[in-house]
Design an enzyme around this catalytic site. Structure first.
Site, PDB file in Angstrom:
ATOM      1  N   TYR A  90       0.790  -1.229   0.000  1.00  0.00           N
ATOM      2  CA  TYR A  90       0.000   0.000   0.000  1.00  0.00           C
ATOM      3  C   TYR A  90       0.827   1.287   0.000  1.00  0.00           C
ATOM      4  CZ  TYR A  90      -3.881  -3.126   0.921  1.00  0.00           C
ATOM      5  OH  TYR A  90      -4.804  -4.129   0.815  1.00  0.00           O
ATOM      6  N   PRO A 103     -11.308  -0.599  -2.040  1.00  0.00           N
ATOM      7  CA  PRO A 103     -12.476  -1.416  -2.372  1.00  0.00           C
ATOM      8  C   PRO A 103     -13.757  -0.749  -1.882  1.00  0.00           C
ATOM      9  CG  PRO A 103     -11.486  -2.254  -0.377  1.00  0.00           C
ATOM     10  CD  PRO A 103     -10.642  -1.061  -0.820  1.00  0.00           C
ATOM     11  N   HIS A 328      -7.754   0.922   2.119  1.00  0.00           N
ATOM     12  CA  HIS A 328      -7.570  -0.489   2.450  1.00  0.00           C
ATOM     13  C   HIS A 328      -6.397  -0.788   3.380  1.00  0.00           C
ATOM     14  CE1 HIS A 328      -8.345  -4.636   1.997  1.00  0.00           C
ATOM     15  NE2 HIS A 328      -8.326  -4.763   0.690  1.00  0.00           N
ATOM     16  N   SER A 444      -5.864 -15.104   4.276  1.00  0.00           N
ATOM     17  CA  SER A 444      -5.789 -14.493   5.598  1.00  0.00           C
ATOM     18  C   SER A 444      -4.788 -15.233   6.480  1.00  0.00           C
ATOM     19  CB  SER A 444      -7.170 -14.522   6.260  1.00  0.00           C
ATOM     20  OG  SER A 444      -7.082 -14.076   7.597  1.00  0.00           O
ATOM     21  N   SER A 544     -10.532 -12.251  -5.060  1.00  0.00           N
ATOM     22  CA  SER A 544     -10.778 -12.356  -3.625  1.00  0.00           C
ATOM     23  C   SER A 544     -12.199 -12.816  -3.375  1.00  0.00           C
ATOM     24  CB  SER A 544     -10.545 -11.000  -2.940  1.00  0.00           C
ATOM     25  OG  SER A 544     -10.679 -11.128  -1.540  1.00  0.00           O
ATOM     26  N   GLN A 545     -12.318 -13.757  -2.462  1.00  0.00           N
ATOM     27  CA  GLN A 545     -13.640 -14.177  -2.007  1.00  0.00           C
ATOM     28  C   GLN A 545     -14.058 -13.296  -0.824  1.00  0.00           C
ATOM     29  OE1 GLN A 545     -15.910 -18.213  -0.485  1.00  0.00           O
ATOM     30  NE2 GLN A 545     -13.818 -17.928   0.194  1.00  0.00           N
TER      31      GLN A 545
END
Length: 645
Positions: A90, A103, A328, A444, A544-545
Site C-alpha cells: 500500500y 475497495p 484499504h 488471511s 478475492s472471495q
C-alpha cells in the site's frame, strides 16, 4: 505524528497471545516458487530462472545469509513481515486510491420517499457506527475464530481497532498510516460531505453525546447550508482522488495557509466521512451502484464528494444508492464485512430512535470547512478532476449474478466452493486468452499476531491441466479423465490455501528476503531482477472471495493495466461476481470474461453431474477447507511493476 502501535494496550490480550508468523524454510520457498512459475513461462526462461534460484539457495550463498538475517528479525519483532508488507502492498504505491486500491461495499438499494427520508437513514446509520465503535473502544467485540480445517484457532483482532482511528497521509515517495490514540477527544466528530462541501458534525456537545434525532437535525442543517451557493467552496475532495505523489505535492501547497492547514487537520482526525450524494442521474443497477461507490461517477457527479484517504466513508445517496468505500491499508475485507454486516443488521433490527431531541438552540451550527485558494491551487484541482475523469472512463465493470447454481451444489460434490470457483476463474481466463497467468487470491494469516494476508497462487499446473482438458483436449479425453483433472486442480488449490493461511506461502517470504537485501545495502540479488520474478508479481488476475450473510457485495478494480479484478460472493443458490478491467487494454473485456466464466461454470456442473462420484480420498481435504479463507478480502494494489523499486 502517531505511529503504528507495537505493544498490546491493556485489555487487548487476544492479539498478544497469538503466535508469530513463521519464517518458512528457504529451500521450501524456492522449490515452491519454481513449481508455481514453471508452467507460466517459456522453457528457456524457466531454465535460466532455475539456475538463478539454485545459485541463490546454495549452501553459504546469498539466500542463506538473507534467511539468517530474516530469522534474526523475526526474533526481535512481533511480526517480521508486517512493515515490509504494508509498505509494499500500500504505502509505496503511487497510483490513485479510487479503483486502483480502495475497495467498496455496495449496500442494498434503498427506496427513499424524499431527501429527509435519506437523512433519517443516514442518522440511523451513524448511530449504528457509534454503537459499533463503542464496542471496539470498550473491547467487547467477540474474538473471531477460524473455521474449517483449522477450526477454533483465535484470530488477531487488531484490524478492528484501526477501522475508525486511522488515516492515510500522502507522501512524495511513501505514504504514512497515521494511527490516533483510541478514545481520543480529538476524534469526537465526523466529516459530512454534501455538494462537494465538507462540514464538521460534532458528536459530543456540552459533554453529552448526540442522540439520533440530534444527528438528523444537524444533517438537515448541513444540507441547507450546502445549498447556499454564495458560501460554496471549491471541490477540494478531488485532490484525494489523484495519484499519491500528486496529492502529496498539492497538500504541501495547501498547508502553507493556516486556514487550509486547520481544515485538513480536522478531516484527518475524524472518525469517518459521511457522503450525502445527490441523485446521480444514472440508471440504478448493480453495476452502476458499484461504479458510484468506487469512483463517484467522476468530478461532474459524486467523485468530488469524497475524501479517499479516510478508511471508512459511508455513502448515502438521495436516489437510494448506498454503501461504503474504504482506504484499504489498515484492514482486510473480512473486517469490513463484519462492520458493515453489523450496521445492516442494526439498521433493520434496531428501531430508529427518533425521540425527543436536544433543543435546536442548544445545538451549535455545524461548521463548514473553509479553504483558501489561489490560481495555482485551482490548476491543481482542474488537473485532479481531469485525471479522475480518465480513470472513470477507463474502468470496465460488470457485476454479474450467476443463478444456475450456488455453493450448495458445490458442497454436495464434497468440494470447497472457494477452490472450485478459483478453478472456474482459471478456465474462464484460459478460454479468453489461451494461457494462464500469475494469479492473486488473498489468504488471511490472522491466526498470527498482526497477521494480514499472503497470496494463494491459483494458477497451478493442475489447474492448467484441467483447463486444457476442458478446451484443447476436450474431444480426446473421457469425462472420467476430466473429472480426475478437476479433482487434482481442486486439491492443489486447497493444499496451497492451507499452506498460505498457516504462514508458509512464498510471496511474503520472498518479499522479506528482498527487503532484507535492500536494508543490507546489497546489490539486488539476481533472483529479484529476473524476468520470471517480475512476471510472478504481475497479477493479471487479481481475485478475492468476500462472502456476506446479508444482501450486499464487494468490488474493486484491476491491479495492472491489462488485468482483471474479480471479487466473488458465493451464496447458497447463486454466485455473485464483480469483474473489472480497463477499456484501454485490448487484452481484456469484462463482459467477455463473464461470458466465459458462465460457460465454464455450467460445463463444470455438467461434468460433476455426469461423473457424480467424487474421489473419496480427495474429498475430505477439499471439503474441509471450504471456510478456511473466507473473507480474506485483500486485493493487491495496482502497480505496473511491483518489483521496480
Amino acid at each position: 505524528m502517531p505511529i503504528l502501535e507495537r505493544e498490546p494496550p491493556k485489555g487487548r490480550r487476544e492479539s498478544y497471545v497469538l503466535p508469530k508468523v513463521p519464517v518458512p524454510p528457504l529451500k521450501q520457498t524456492l522449490d515452491m516458487y519454481l513449481s508455481c512459475m514453471k508452467h507460466l513461462v517459456k522453457e528457456e526462461q524457466y531454465q535460466k530462472t532455475k539456475a538463478i534460484v539454485v545459485k541463490f539457495g546454495e549452501p553459504g550463498g546469498t539466500g542463506e545469509l538473507l534467511q539468517k538475517k530474516l530469522l534474526e528479525r523475526s526474533d526481535k519483532t512481533y511480526n517480521w513481515v508486517y512493515d515490509y508488507w504494508l509498505e509494499d502492498m500500500y504505502l509505496n504505491q503511487r497510483l490513485a486510491l479510487p479503483v486502483n486500491s480502495n475497495p467498496a461495499m455496495v449496500f442494498p438499494k434503498q427506496n427513499f420517499k424524499d431527501r429527509k427520508d435519506s437523512l433519517r437513514f443516514a442518522a440511523h446509520l451513524i448511530t449504528g457506527v457509534l454503537e459499533y465503535k463503542e464496542r471496539i473502544d470498550t473491547r467487547v467485540l467477540p474474538v473471531d475464530f477460524a473455521r474449517g480445517q483449522l477450526a477454533g484457532t483465535p484470530l488477531c483482532m487488531k484490524q478492528y481497532y484501526r477501522l475508525f482511528n486511522t488515516y492515510r497521509l500522502p507522501g512524495h515517495k511513501r505514504d504514512t498510516l497515521v494511527i490516533h490514540k483510541p478514545g481520543s477527544t480529538e476524534q469526537e466528530h465526523i466529516i459530512v460531505a454534501c455538494k462537494n462541501q465538507f462540514f464538521v458534525l460534532d458528536l459530543v456537545v456540552n459533554k453529552k453525546k448526540l442522540k439520533e434525532m440530534d444527528i438528523l437535525t444537524q444533517l438537515e442543517k448541513i444540507v441547507k447550508m450546502a445549498e447556499n451557493s454564495e458560501e460554496r467552496q471549491p471541490p477540494f475532495g478531488l485532490l484525494t482522488s489523484d495519484g499519491r505523489t500528486e496529492w502529496a505535492q498539492a497538500r504541501e501547497v495547501l498547508i502553507k495557509d493556516s486556514v487550509n492547514r486547520e481544515s485538513l487537520a480536522v478531516i484527518e482526525k475524524c472518525l469517518c466521512v459521511l457522503c450525502l450524494d445527490n441523485p446521480s442521474g444514472m440508471e440504478v443497477g448493480d453495476t452502476s451502484r458499484a461504479l458510484l461507490m468506487l469512483h463517484g461517477g467522476g468530478h461532474d457527479k459524486m467523485g468530488a464528494n469524497r475524501w479517499y484517504d479516510k478508511p471508512m466513508q459511508f455513502i448515502v445517496g438521495e436516489d437510494g444508492v448506498c454503501g461504503t468505500v474504504c482506504e484499504h491499508s489498515p484492514f482486510e475485507g473480512i473486517v469490513l464485512v463484519a462492520c458493515t454486516e453489523y450496521l445492516m443488521k442494526f439498521m433493520t433490527g434496531s428501531p430508529s430512535k427518533m425521540g425527543r431531541a436536544t433543543s435546536v438552540s442548544e445545538l451549535p451550527t455545524p461548521a463548514r470547512l473553509l479553504w483558501k485558494t489561489t490560481p495555482h491551487i485551482q490548476d491543481l484541482l482542474k488537473a485532479s478532476a481531469e485525471r479522475l475523469q480518465r480513470l472513470v472512463r477507463d474502468l470496465d465493470m460488470d457485476v454479474h449474478k450467476f443463478e444456475v447454481y450456488g455453493k450448495e451444489f458445490i458442497k454436495k460434490q464434497k468440494m470447497s466452493p472457494d477452490a472450485y470457483i478459483q478453478v472456474a476463474l482459471q478456465l474462464a481466463f484460459y478460454r479468453c486468452n489461451g494461457r494462464l497467468v500469475s494469479t492473486y487470491e488473498s489468504a488471511s494469516i490472522r491466526r498470527f499476531h498482526e497477521g494480514r494476508v499472503d497470496n494463494i497462487r491459483s494458477a497451478t499446473s493442475e489447474a492448467l491441466a484441467f483447463v486444457k482438458a476442458m478446451t484443447d483436449e476436450k474431444a480426446s479425453l473421457s469425462d472420467s479423465e476430466k473429472m480426475k483433472q478437476l479433482w487434482d486442480a481442486i486439491n492443489a488449490q486447497t493444499n496451497y490455501t492451507i499452506t498460505a493461511i498457516t504462514g508458509f506461502g512464498i510471496d511474503n517470504h520472498l518479499l522479506g528476503l528482498r527487503e532484507i537485501a535492500q536494508e543490507l545495502k546489497m546489490e539486488r540479488p539476481e533472483i529479484f531482477t529476473d524476468e520470471t520474478y517480475v512476471a510472478s508479481n504481475q497479477f493479471i488476475l487479481s481475485t478475492s472471495q468476500v462472502p456476506t450473510t446479508v444482501e450486499m457485495f464487494c468490488c474493486y478494480g484491476p491491479v495492472v493495466p491489462n488485468g482483471y479484478g474479480c471479487c466473488y460472493n458465493p451464496q447458497s443458490d447463486h454466485l455473485l461476481f464483480s469483474v473489472t478491467s480497463f477499456h484501454g487494454s485490448t487484452e481484456t473485456c469484462s463482459a467477455v470474461f463473464i461470458k466465459a466464466l458462465d460457460e465454464g461454470l455450467v460445463e463444470m456442473r455438467d461434468l460433476c453431474r455426469k461423473c457424480n462420484k467424487p474421489q473419496s480420498s480427495a474429498a475430505p481435504a477439499a471439503s474441509k477447507a471450504v471456510e478456511n479463507n473466507q473473507g480474506a478480502g485483500s486485493k493487491l494494489p495496482s502497480t505496473l511493476q511491483k518489483t521496480g523499486k
